[in-house]
Design a protein around this motif. Structure first.
Motif, PDB file in Angstrom:
ATOM      1  N   PRO A  67       0.811  -1.226   0.000  1.00 43.13           N
ATOM      2  CA  PRO A  67       0.000   0.000   0.000  1.00 43.13           C
ATOM      3  C   PRO A  67       0.840   1.269   0.000  1.00 43.13           C
ATOM      4  N   VAL A  68       2.161   1.162   0.108  1.00 39.50           N
ATOM      5  CA  VAL A  68       3.013   2.342   0.143  1.00 39.50           C
ATOM      6  C   VAL A  68       2.906   3.164  -1.139  1.00 39.50           C
ATOM      7  N   GLY A  89       2.490  -3.943   5.793  1.00 36.62           N
ATOM      8  CA  GLY A  89       1.216  -4.349   5.208  1.00 36.62           C
ATOM      9  C   GLY A  89       1.313  -4.818   3.768  1.00 36.62           C
ATOM     10  N   ASP A  90       0.183  -5.278   3.275  1.00 34.03           N
ATOM     11  CA  ASP A  90       0.100  -5.783   1.905  1.00 34.03           C
ATOM     12  C   ASP A  90      -1.326  -5.606   1.412  1.00 34.03           C
ATOM     13  N   THR A 118      -7.801  -5.354   0.770  1.00 39.65           N
ATOM     14  CA  THR A 118      -6.946  -5.686   1.906  1.00 39.65           C
ATOM     15  C   THR A 118      -6.820  -7.197   2.044  1.00 39.65           C
ATOM     16  N   GLN A 119      -5.859  -7.622   2.844  1.00 42.36           N
ATOM     17  CA  GLN A 119      -5.688  -9.061   3.077  1.00 42.36           C
ATOM     18  C   GLN A 119      -6.879  -9.661   3.811  1.00 42.36           C
ATOM     19  N   GLY A 126      -7.740   3.371  -0.241  1.00 45.00           N
ATOM     20  CA  GLY A 126      -6.922   4.193  -1.127  1.00 45.00           C
ATOM     21  C   GLY A 126      -7.062   3.835  -2.590  1.00 45.00           C
ATOM     22  N   CYS A 127      -7.950   2.903  -2.935  1.00 43.21           N
ATOM     23  CA  CYS A 127      -8.101   2.464  -4.318  1.00 43.21           C
ATOM     24  C   CYS A 127      -9.078   3.369  -5.059  1.00 43.21           C
ATOM     25  N   GLY A 128      -8.579   4.179  -5.986  1.00 41.45           N
ATOM     26  CA  GLY A 128      -9.429   5.108  -6.722  1.00 41.45           C
ATOM     27  C   GLY A 128     -10.472   4.418  -7.571  1.00 41.45           C
TER      28      GLY A 128
END
Length: 467
Positions: A67-68, A89-90, A118-119, A126-128
């Motif tokens: 997510p960075v 995170g991932d 998310t996992q 944050g996903c547009g």
């Protein structure tokens, strides 16, 4: 067809079986890998790829990515918010199989846009792309309104052998000139063929105003699919140009001087199959709802530019008297106004009428730009907002008193001014949600700091080949 349902762990119903069949079909067509594509907060296209054989696994469980990237800058530096920007995170990238395309200009590859989850299987805030899909769905559920959108693509074609990152136009000739079309004839024909093979309906393709500049217009789709198409078209243009030894830039300002590259958005609201921008009793056939929608966008343009013109290079393009739409003005077929009312030709107005938003460029994340435009327009529609007096001609020539009476004022002249307006706009921030809204602010402030000591030519050079 774009899938409107959110992905879930294990795959959307039928996705694993569909991906398994697609994998076999793609392998039979010589496709070896699939590009999984999304656009970050800075407007940069980011990808991961998987072998064709792994498509079913990607559809079921996604592909990992940090997510960075939500707080990456255009130069790949990283900023942070209180939620984003750490190495922890991932996320999982889930391909939209309905939008998958075999890349005609990249033999051996297919392409698909992704949603980020998310996992734990929840929507990533944050996903547009996910945010835009939510806004479109809520508009239909709460207001009975759907949308059609298209994003114009402008780009500059440079010589591939130009030294040191410089831009050297690959074609000569005047704006809209036949000379320029002839000089790019082979590349242009290959581009049209590639887009047709990928199912992209092209409406126009022509030389534009600036040196080496071209424009391509595509047909309208639902907003999520329109944003997907914008990303796919740019991928295709770049790939075709490279095969011809050329280099392309979609940057808002390839050079500090002159006209830049825009990414104008065309948007129309519909209810029960009827275009609300035509056949109404208002000005130029607008219904009251369509006028309210346009007025909502117009009122929020200063804040919107933090999303639609999000780069320091954007403000090299946003200059008066260059058809960039830098004043809060509207008009029918007025190309200097920020909002252009497009009625279309008599006989097709029920289908063609739409609103064109001009202070938009291709440094914008298209999902965020459309999400914010729709949110602004819906706010105006719900509040029954009305447009002020129409502006004709160039707004820069209005005397101050008339401009003030019409609410015509200059849009922010810097990215910092746009960020300040965005921070104060509750409607746009609520539409994106706090996590994404804070990421937008942090990334814009990071871009400002990254070029703080550079002059205009250095700013243009810094972003020239990023977009």
């Amino acid at each position: 067809m774009t899938t409107l349902a959110d992905p879930v762990p294990g795959g959307r119903p039928g996705d694993v079986e569909r991906a398994t069949a697609l994998s076999a079909e793609l392998s039979g067509r010589g496709v070896h890998g699939v590009v999984l594509a999304y656009v970050d907060t800075a407007g940069v296209g980011r990808v991961k790829t998987v072998p064709t054989a792994a498509l079913a696994s990607a559809a079921a469980w996604g592909v990992g990515m940090s997510p960075v990237f939500d707080t990456f800058l255009a130069n790949d530096a990283i900023v942070a918010t209180d939620v984003l920007g750490s190495p922890d995170g991932d996320l999982r990238l889930y391909p939209d199989l309905g939008a998958l395309a075999v890349l005609a200009a990249q033999p051996g590859w297919a392409w698909a846009p992704v949603d980020r989850v998310t996992q734990e299987g929840e929507r990533h805030p944050g996903c547009g792309r996910t945010v835009l899909r939510r806004i479109v769905r809520e508009s239909a559920e709460r207001h009975g309104v759907s949308f059609r959108a298209a994003i114009e693509i402008e780009w500059a074609v440079g010589r591939g052998d130009a030294p040191g990152g410089a831009f050297r136009p690959a074609v000569s000739g005047p704006a809209y000139g036949a000379v320029r079309q002839v000089e790019l004839s082979d590349c242009g024909a290959d581009l049209l063929a590639a887009l047709a093979a990928q199912g992209v309906d092209v409406e126009q393709f022509h030389p534009e105003y600036a040196a080496g500049q071209f424009e391509l217009s595509v047909g309208a789709l639902d907003p999520v699919a329109a944003a997907d198409r914008s990303v796919l078209v740019r991928q295709t243009i770049r790939a075709v140009a490279q095969r011809h030894g050329l280099r392309v830039s979609f940057s808002p300002a390839v050079s500090a001087q002159g006209v830049g590259n825009g990414g104008h958005i065309h948007l129309s609201a519909w209810r029960e199959g009827r275009n609300l921008h035509a056949g109404g009793e208002g000005r130029y056939g607008m219904t009251a709802e369509a006028e309210g929608f346009a007025a909502g966008v117009l009122a929020r343009l200063p804040a919107l530019t933090a999303v639609t013109a999000p780069s320091p290079a954007s403000h090299l393009r946003l200059k008066p008297s260059q058809w960039a739409g830098v004043y809060t003005a509207w008009g029918r077929e007025t190309r200097e106004a920020a909002l252009r009312i497009v009625t279309g030709t008599a006989g097709v107005r029920d289908r063609a009428a739409n609103l064109e938003v001009k202070p938009v460029d291709l440094a914008a994340n298209p999902y965020l730009a459309l999400a914010c435009l729709i949110a602004a327009g819906l706010d105006g529609m719900v509040s029954s907002a009305r447009l002020p007096e129409e502006t004709t001609g160039d707004p820069v020539r209005l005397d101050p008193a008339r401009a003030a009476a019409r609410g015509v004022r200059r849009l922010p002249t810097s990215l910092a001014g746009a960020v300040e307006a965005f921070r104060a706009d509750g409607v746009l921030r609520a539409a994106l949600g706090p996590v994404l809204a804070d990421a937008v602010t942090a990334v814009r402030l990071g871009e400002i700091e990254a070029v703080r000591d550079r002059d205009d030519e250095q700013i243009a050079a810094a972003y020239r080949w990023v977009y």
